[in-house]
Design an enzyme around this catalytic site. Sequence first.
Site, PDB file in Angstrom:
ATOM      1  N   HIS A 281      -0.135-117.756   2.245  1.00  0.00           N
ATOM      2  CA  HIS A 281      -1.350-116.958   2.353  1.00  0.00           C
ATOM      3  C   HIS A 281      -1.128-115.538   1.796  1.00  0.00           C
ATOM      4  O   HIS A 281      -1.584-114.543   2.364  1.00  0.00           O
ATOM      5  CB  HIS A 281      -1.819-116.908   3.813  1.00  0.00           C
ATOM      6  CG  HIS A 281      -3.311-116.897   3.962  1.00  0.00           C
ATOM      7  ND1 HIS A 281      -4.042-117.989   4.338  1.00  0.00           N
ATOM      8  CD2 HIS A 281      -4.221-115.918   3.794  1.00  0.00           C
ATOM      9  CE1 HIS A 281      -5.326-117.685   4.401  1.00  0.00           C
ATOM     10  NE2 HIS A 281      -5.470-116.433   4.065  1.00  0.00           N
TER      11      HIS A 281
ATOM     12  N   SER B 148     -14.548-118.703  -0.793  1.00  0.00           N
ATOM     13  CA  SER B 148     -14.016-118.695   0.571  1.00  0.00           C
ATOM     14  C   SER B 148     -15.135-118.884   1.595  1.00  0.00           C
ATOM     15  O   SER B 148     -16.265-118.432   1.386  1.00  0.00           O
ATOM     16  CB  SER B 148     -13.333-117.340   0.816  1.00  0.00           C
ATOM     17  OG  SER B 148     -13.100-117.146   2.192  1.00  0.00           O
TER      18      SER B 148
ATOM     19  N   GLN C 296     -13.771-123.434  -0.213  1.00  0.00           N
ATOM     20  CA  GLN C 296     -12.651-123.415   0.752  1.00  0.00           C
ATOM     21  C   GLN C 296     -13.198-123.425   2.163  1.00  0.00           C
ATOM     22  O   GLN C 296     -14.107-122.666   2.502  1.00  0.00           O
ATOM     23  CB  GLN C 296     -11.802-122.158   0.526  1.00  0.00           C
ATOM     24  CG  GLN C 296     -10.699-121.959   1.551  1.00  0.00           C
ATOM     25  CD  GLN C 296     -11.132-121.102   2.729  1.00  0.00           C
ATOM     26  OE1 GLN C 296     -12.154-120.431   2.655  1.00  0.00           O
ATOM     27  NE2 GLN C 296     -10.367-121.129   3.797  1.00  0.00           N
TER      28      GLN C 296
ATOM     29  N   TYR D  88      -7.384-104.153   2.510  1.00  0.00           N
ATOM     30  CA  TYR D  88      -7.546-105.538   2.983  1.00  0.00           C
ATOM     31  C   TYR D  88      -7.023-106.503   1.911  1.00  0.00           C
ATOM     32  O   TYR D  88      -6.339-107.485   2.209  1.00  0.00           O
ATOM     33  CB  TYR D  88      -9.021-105.827   3.302  1.00  0.00           C
ATOM     34  CG  TYR D  88      -9.303-107.299   3.521  1.00  0.00           C
ATOM     35  CD1 TYR D  88      -8.886-107.947   4.677  1.00  0.00           C
ATOM     36  CD2 TYR D  88      -9.967-108.050   2.548  1.00  0.00           C
ATOM     37  CE1 TYR D  88      -9.127-109.302   4.866  1.00  0.00           C
ATOM     38  CE2 TYR D  88     -10.207-109.399   2.723  1.00  0.00           C
ATOM     39  CZ  TYR D  88      -9.788-110.021   3.887  1.00  0.00           C
ATOM     40  OH  TYR D  88     -10.013-111.362   4.065  1.00  0.00           O
TER      41      TYR D  88
ATOM     42  N   THR E  12      -7.883-124.843   4.195  1.00  0.00           N
ATOM     43  CA  THR E  12      -6.768-123.928   4.474  1.00  0.00           C
ATOM     44  C   THR E  12      -6.169-124.265   5.826  1.00  0.00           C
ATOM     45  O   THR E  12      -6.877-124.315   6.833  1.00  0.00           O
ATOM     46  CB  THR E  12      -7.256-122.464   4.446  1.00  0.00           C
ATOM     47  OG1 THR E  12      -7.763-122.198   3.142  1.00  0.00           O
ATOM     48  CG2 THR E  12      -6.121-121.501   4.745  1.00  0.00           C
TER      49      THR E  12
ATOM     50  N   TYR F  14     -12.587-123.092   6.324  1.00  0.00           N
ATOM     51  CA  TYR F  14     -11.880-122.829   7.574  1.00  0.00           C
ATOM     52  C   TYR F  14     -12.575-123.671   8.630  1.00  0.00           C
ATOM     53  O   TYR F  14     -13.814-123.672   8.694  1.00  0.00           O
ATOM     54  CB  TYR F  14     -11.985-121.355   7.974  1.00  0.00           C
ATOM     55  CG  TYR F  14     -11.028-120.445   7.240  1.00  0.00           C
ATOM     56  CD1 TYR F  14      -9.662-120.703   7.226  1.00  0.00           C
ATOM     57  CD2 TYR F  14     -11.493-119.313   6.578  1.00  0.00           C
ATOM     58  CE1 TYR F  14      -8.786-119.862   6.561  1.00  0.00           C
ATOM     59  CE2 TYR F  14     -10.615-118.463   5.919  1.00  0.00           C
ATOM     60  CZ  TYR F  14      -9.267-118.738   5.919  1.00  0.00           C
ATOM     61  OH  TYR F  14      -8.392-117.913   5.270  1.00  0.00           O
TER      62      TYR F  14
ATOM     63  N   ARG G 137      -2.711-107.628  10.345  1.00  0.00           N
ATOM     64  CA  ARG G 137      -2.544-106.737   9.200  1.00  0.00           C
ATOM     65  C   ARG G 137      -2.735-105.320   9.713  1.00  0.00           C
ATOM     66  O   ARG G 137      -3.852-104.925  10.070  1.00  0.00           O
ATOM     67  CB  ARG G 137      -3.554-107.050   8.102  1.00  0.00           C
ATOM     68  CG  ARG G 137      -3.373-108.422   7.435  1.00  0.00           C
ATOM     69  CD  ARG G 137      -4.242-109.464   8.091  1.00  0.00           C
ATOM     70  NE  ARG G 137      -3.973-110.846   7.672  1.00  0.00           N
ATOM     71  CZ  ARG G 137      -4.833-111.557   6.980  1.00  0.00           C
ATOM     72  NH1 ARG G 137      -5.978-111.058   6.603  1.00  0.00           N
ATOM     73  NH2 ARG G 137      -4.544-112.799   6.688  1.00  0.00           N
TER      74      ARG G 137
ATOM     75  N   LYS H   1      -4.250-126.378   1.559  1.00  0.00           N
ATOM     76  CA  LYS H   1      -3.641-125.096   1.182  1.00  0.00           C
ATOM     77  C   LYS H   1      -2.853-124.511   2.350  1.00  0.00           C
ATOM     78  O   LYS H   1      -3.328-124.505   3.478  1.00  0.00           O
ATOM     79  CB  LYS H   1      -4.751-124.127   0.757  1.00  0.00           C
ATOM     80  CG  LYS H   1      -4.255-122.776   0.286  1.00  0.00           C
ATOM     81  CD  LYS H   1      -5.364-122.030  -0.445  1.00  0.00           C
ATOM     82  CE  LYS H   1      -4.932-120.631  -0.805  1.00  0.00           C
ATOM     83  NZ  LYS H   1      -4.889-119.744   0.352  1.00  0.00           N
TER      84      LYS H   1
ATOM     85  N   ARG I  33       0.179-112.804   4.103  1.00  0.00           N
ATOM     86  CA  ARG I  33      -0.809-112.230   5.024  1.00  0.00           C
ATOM     87  C   ARG I  33      -0.787-112.913   6.377  1.00  0.00           C
ATOM     88  O   ARG I  33      -1.575-112.583   7.253  1.00  0.00           O
ATOM     89  CB  ARG I  33      -2.219-112.386   4.424  1.00  0.00           C
ATOM     90  CG  ARG I  33      -2.389-111.713   3.090  1.00  0.00           C
ATOM     91  CD  ARG I  33      -3.601-112.238   2.328  1.00  0.00           C
ATOM     92  NE  ARG I  33      -4.870-111.819   2.891  1.00  0.00           N
ATOM     93  CZ  ARG I  33      -5.412-110.624   2.697  1.00  0.00           C
ATOM     94  NH1 ARG I  33      -4.773-109.730   1.986  1.00  0.00           N
ATOM     95  NH2 ARG I  33      -6.584-110.315   3.220  1.00  0.00           N
TER      96      ARG I  33
HETATM   97  C1  GLV Z   1      -8.345-114.445   5.107  1.00  0.00           C
HETATM   98  O1  GLV Z   1      -8.391-115.476   4.533  1.00  0.00           O
HETATM   99  C2  GLV Z   1      -7.415-113.390   4.875  1.00  0.00           C
HETATM  100  O2  GLV Z   1      -6.304-113.633   4.400  1.00  0.00           O
HETATM  101  O3  GLV Z   1      -7.784-112.261   5.161  1.00  0.00           O
END
Ligand code: GLV
Length: 379
Positions: A276, A107, A128, A25, A156, A130, A165, A252, A279
């Site tokens: 990011h 986060s 941070q 991750y 963000t 979201y 991912r 960001k 990602r």
């Molecule tokens: C979340 O912020 C991630 O990139 O997994």
Amino acid sequence: MPVVTCIEDLRELAKRRVARAIFEYVDCGSYAEQTLRANRADLEAIALRQRVGIDVDRRSMRTTMAGQEVAMPVALAPTGLTGLNWADGEMLAARAAERFGVPFTLSTMSICSIEDVAGAVTKPYWFQLYVMRDRGFAASLIERAKQAKCSALVLTLDLQIQGQRHRDLKNGLAVPPKLTLATAFDILRKPGWALNVLKGKRKSFGNLEGRIPDAKSLTTLSQWIAGQFDPTLSWKDVEWVKNLWGGKLVLKGILDAEDAKIAASSGADAIVVSNHGGRQLDSTISSIRALPEVVDAVGGRIEVWFDGGIRSGQDVLKALALGARATMIGRAFLYGLGAMGEAGVTRALEIIRNELDVSMALCGLRDVKDASRSILRAP
Ligand code: GLV
């Protein structure tokens, strides 16, 4: 204990110690990982300019980020699931950052909560945000960050929707970690990690517990993000956040000159040039390639910070030379945390500081604030 001389050593140690789903991750990017690789490759392709015959005694790495004094222009970036790399990881990383004199950013998707971290440090840290579909919840996070005396809010903007991912899906990444055949195997192979994480105060998202139904039994991270994050997030919402927060605001995830211009007029204090960490949007340009056009676009109206692929002090210096005032590191400190807990975060910061210091000197630079294109070789 092996002799740790660089961030890659910490990465190797973390890979051996941390459960595969969590290590991957941290380590992996989205889709074919072209942007993840470009972040590194484009930094590596930049050449510093060696200079001699210049007095480089009494060097300084001190500067400010959004008005805050920092020991060097490197802040710890917000990273999800930090506390699953090492028990209470966010509290430990925040403490290491405070001792070192650099900012720590918690986060929204952390394991330790806003209040946990506030109890672990003596100086303000950063939070941070979201923005969730449930605006009342987003507002409550801002309020909690205020109560915790956070000194900057990092909003963000590049994760309204999550990039896929592949490794997270293949590993069935779930929070809290689920006992399946694959994870049982991981635990058998990584008993030290498992015992350590079990001792942690929390195993799921600390900021959501008791506030979001079922936060303790979340399924996969990507499902949760798809259900909760607000895809309508727009510049109007940035204004909403700014008004609610009322303090230092950092935006960001800016990678484009047009967006940078809007951000510069938004009244925020800084932007972070970022994809990011490779990602999110795959096949977009590296952060370091985007940096000069963003710096030009904002023309000094707002602080420009950089993240994406930093693994050394040389990388930090390259970003500063291309116009960033400061940088953020994510994986570089997480490898340290996964390898050795708090001491590993400190080690990661020391490595980067020493590399930055020596590299400045060998470029003939005494003050980090004077870094400019003159310390780079033309391509
Ligand atoms: C979340 O912020 C991630 O990139 O997994």
